[in-house]
Design a protein around this motif. Structure first.
Motif, PDB file in Angstrom:
ATOM      1  N   ARG A  29       0.564  -1.078   0.048  1.00  7.87           N
ATOM      2  CA  ARG A  29      -0.129   0.076  -0.532  1.00  7.87           C
ATOM      3  C   ARG A  29       0.773   1.204  -0.312  1.00  7.87           C
ATOM      4  N   ASN A  30       1.954   1.551   0.942  1.00  4.15           N
ATOM      5  CA  ASN A  30       2.701   2.472   0.442  1.00  4.15           C
ATOM      6  C   ASN A  30       3.439   2.892  -0.248  1.00  4.15           C
ATOM      7  N   THR A  31       3.964   1.780  -1.315  1.00  2.00           N
ATOM      8  CA  THR A  31       4.456   1.814  -2.425  1.00  2.00           C
ATOM      9  C   THR A  31       3.893   2.005  -3.139  1.00  2.00           C
ATOM     10  N   VAL A  32       2.471   2.111  -3.222  1.00  2.00           N
ATOM     11  CA  VAL A  32       1.766   2.268  -3.875  1.00  2.00           C
ATOM     12  C   VAL A  32       1.596   3.434  -3.946  1.00  2.00           C
ATOM     13  N   ASN A  33       1.655   4.372  -3.262  1.00  2.00           N
ATOM     14  CA  ASN A  33       0.609   5.311  -2.357  1.00  2.00           C
ATOM     15  C   ASN A  33       1.737   6.212  -2.842  1.00  2.00           C
ATOM     16  N   ASP A  34       3.650   5.595  -2.586  1.00  3.09           N
ATOM     17  CA  ASP A  34       4.425   6.909  -2.805  1.00  3.09           C
ATOM     18  C   ASP A  34       4.594   7.115  -4.508  1.00  3.09           C
ATOM     19  N   ALA A  35       4.182   5.793  -5.238  1.00  9.13           N
ATOM     20  CA  ALA A  35       4.091   5.943  -6.451  1.00  9.13           C
ATOM     21  C   ALA A  35       3.712   6.914  -7.042  1.00  9.13           C
ATOM     22  N   TRP A  36       2.669   6.874  -6.708  1.00 12.91           N
ATOM     23  CA  TRP A  36       0.849   7.830  -6.838  1.00 12.91           C
ATOM     24  C   TRP A  36       1.306   9.516  -6.328  1.00 12.91           C
ATOM     25  N   SER A  37       2.095   9.342  -5.486  1.00 16.96           N
ATOM     26  CA  SER A  37       2.045  10.606  -5.430  1.00 16.96           C
ATOM     27  C   SER A  37       4.147  11.407  -6.259  1.00 16.96           C
ATOM     28  N   ASN A  38       4.050  10.504  -6.637  1.00 11.51           N
ATOM     29  CA  ASN A  38       5.347  11.036  -7.950  1.00 11.51           C
ATOM     30  C   ASN A  38       4.846  11.385  -9.485  1.00 11.51           C
ATOM     31  N   ILE A  39       2.713  10.764  -9.670  1.00 11.12           N
ATOM     32  CA  ILE A  39       2.358  11.121 -10.179  1.00 11.12           C
ATOM     33  C   ILE A  39       2.052  12.298 -10.136  1.00 11.12           C
ATOM     34  N   ASP A  40       1.403  12.008  -9.009  1.00 12.90           N
ATOM     35  CA  ASP A  40       1.245  13.911  -8.430  1.00 12.90           C
ATOM     36  C   ASP A  40       1.813  15.338  -7.929  1.00 12.90           C
ATOM     37  N   VAL A  41       2.602  14.949  -7.916  1.00  9.30           N
ATOM     38  CA  VAL A  41       3.921  16.374  -8.725  1.00  9.30           C
ATOM     39  C   VAL A  41       3.902  16.312 -10.121  1.00  9.30           C
ATOM     40  N   ALA A  42       3.700  15.490 -10.856  1.00  7.93           N
ATOM     41  CA  ALA A  42       4.260  15.989 -12.623  1.00  7.93           C
ATOM     42  C   ALA A  42       2.630  16.222 -12.726  1.00  7.93           C
ATOM     43  N   LEU A  43       1.512  15.796 -12.324  1.00  6.23           N
ATOM     44  CA  LEU A  43      -0.448  16.522 -12.433  1.00  6.23           C
ATOM     45  C   LEU A  43      -0.841  17.893 -12.019  1.00  6.23           C
ATOM     46  N   LYS A  44       0.564  18.281 -10.959  1.00  2.00           N
ATOM     47  CA  LYS A  44       0.263  19.897 -10.747  1.00  2.00           C
ATOM     48  C   LYS A  44       0.754  20.755 -11.444  1.00  2.00           C
ATOM     49  N   ARG A  45       2.238  19.968 -11.335  1.00  4.64           N
ATOM     50  CA  ARG A  45       3.181  21.009 -12.761  1.00  4.64           C
ATOM     51  C   ARG A  45       2.212  20.775 -14.473  1.00  4.64           C
ATOM     52  N   ARG A  46       1.544  19.926 -13.924  1.00  2.00           N
ATOM     53  CA  ARG A  46       1.217  20.141 -15.924  1.00  2.00           C
ATOM     54  C   ARG A  46      -0.525  21.030 -15.343  1.00  2.00           C
ATOM     55  N   TYR A  47      -1.244  20.471 -14.515  1.00  2.00           N
ATOM     56  CA  TYR A  47      -2.288  21.902 -13.625  1.00  2.00           C
ATOM     57  C   TYR A  47      -1.632  23.331 -13.855  1.00  2.00           C
ATOM     58  N   ASP A  48      -0.327  23.641 -13.909  1.00  2.00           N
ATOM     59  CA  ASP A  48       0.561  25.123 -13.400  1.00  2.00           C
ATOM     60  C   ASP A  48       0.278  25.497 -14.960  1.00  2.00           C
ATOM     61  N   LEU A  49       0.271  25.032 -15.814  1.00  2.00           N
ATOM     62  CA  LEU A  49       0.856  25.456 -17.131  1.00  2.00           C
ATOM     63  C   LEU A  49      -0.278  25.270 -18.067  1.00  2.00           C
ATOM     64  N   ILE A  50      -1.211  24.778 -17.495  1.00  2.00           N
ATOM     65  CA  ILE A  50      -1.902  24.498 -18.709  1.00  2.00           C
ATOM     66  C   ILE A  50      -2.847  26.055 -18.930  1.00  2.00           C
ATOM     67  N   PRO A  51      -3.065  27.042 -17.843  1.00  2.00           N
ATOM     68  CA  PRO A  51      -3.533  28.425 -17.830  1.00  2.00           C
ATOM     69  C   PRO A  51      -2.564  28.578 -19.156  1.00  2.00           C
ATOM     70  N   ASN A  52      -1.584  28.811 -18.867  1.00  2.00           N
ATOM     71  CA  ASN A  52      -1.295  29.491 -19.963  1.00  2.00           C
ATOM     72  C   ASN A  52      -0.988  29.146 -21.526  1.00  2.00           C
ATOM     73  N   LEU A  53      -1.392  27.762 -21.466  1.00  2.00           N
ATOM     74  CA  LEU A  53      -1.548  27.476 -23.132  1.00  2.00           C
ATOM     75  C   LEU A  53      -2.469  27.468 -22.807  1.00  2.00           C
ATOM     76  N   VAL A  54      -3.933  27.754 -22.629  1.00  2.00           N
ATOM     77  CA  VAL A  54      -5.705  28.556 -22.694  1.00  2.00           C
ATOM     78  C   VAL A  54      -5.028  30.107 -23.096  1.00  2.00           C
ATOM     79  N   GLU A  55      -4.563  30.512 -22.518  1.00  2.00           N
ATOM     80  CA  GLU A  55      -4.306  32.275 -22.515  1.00  2.00           C
ATOM     81  C   GLU A  55      -3.039  32.124 -23.957  1.00  2.00           C
TER      82      GLU A  55
END
Length: 186
Positions: A29-55
């Protein structure tokens, strides 16, 4: 006396076995959650980039308002998924991925936009994030496979309920995201 020693030895063996099984559930369970946290970091970076792209796209594709709104709505929906609900996050991310593909299809339809350095820079940054997501997704799916296999096979399946085993969904691209985006201005 010997019977007592044998029973005590068996009891210790059973306790050690249960501790081992429990620890494996926790580790998975902890390994899956850790792996998801790596994805979560990349998703946050993508979320931050999307408004600039849309504009950036807005200035070139004013009549493509619905496409831009879809991207913004998908981003907002993905950001609103409660923390820890990985399976819901996966569904929201597939929707966002599909809407992002449509915005890049606009780049193909508008030569001025395709030549815009800001758009190209944002597109490159998003491509790097997507590559990181792909690697993280592979690692996550491997940890999910290990977790789910252990929880659904012997001896884990016998103790899954007692040790609060959690089944996780794979983070796969849905079929709608695999289809080519068609842009038609006729």
């Amino acid at each position: 006396m010997i019977t007592m020693i044998i029973l005590l030895g068996l009891l210790i063996l059973v306790v050690l076995l249960l501790v081992g099984i429990f620890n494996r559930f926790v580790k998975n369970r902890n390994t899956v959650n850790d792996a998801w946290s790596n994805i979560d970091v990349a998703l946050k970076r993508r979320y931050d980039l999307i408004p600039n792209l849309v504009e950036t796209v807005k200035g070139y594709a004013k009549h493509e308002k619905s496409t831009l709104e879809d991207v913004t709505n998908a981003r907002n929906a993905a950001m609103q998924v409660p923390k820890g609900d990985i399976n819901a996050q996966i569904k929201a991310e597939n929707q966002l991925q599909q809407s992002l593909r449509s915005i890049f299809a606009l780049g193909e339809a508008y030569p001025d936009l395709k030549a815009n350095t800001n758009f190209l820079d944002l597109q490159e940054k998003l491509n790097v994030i997507e590559e990181n997501l792909e690697r993280s997704r592979r690692y996550y799916n491997g940890t999910v496979r290990e977790n789910n296999t252990y929880g659904e096979s012997f001896p884990g399946v016998l103790f899954a309920g007692m040790f609060k085993y959690q089944h996780f969904d794979f983070f796969e691209v849905d079929e709608a995201s695999r289809a080519n985006v068609k842009v038609d201005f006729s």
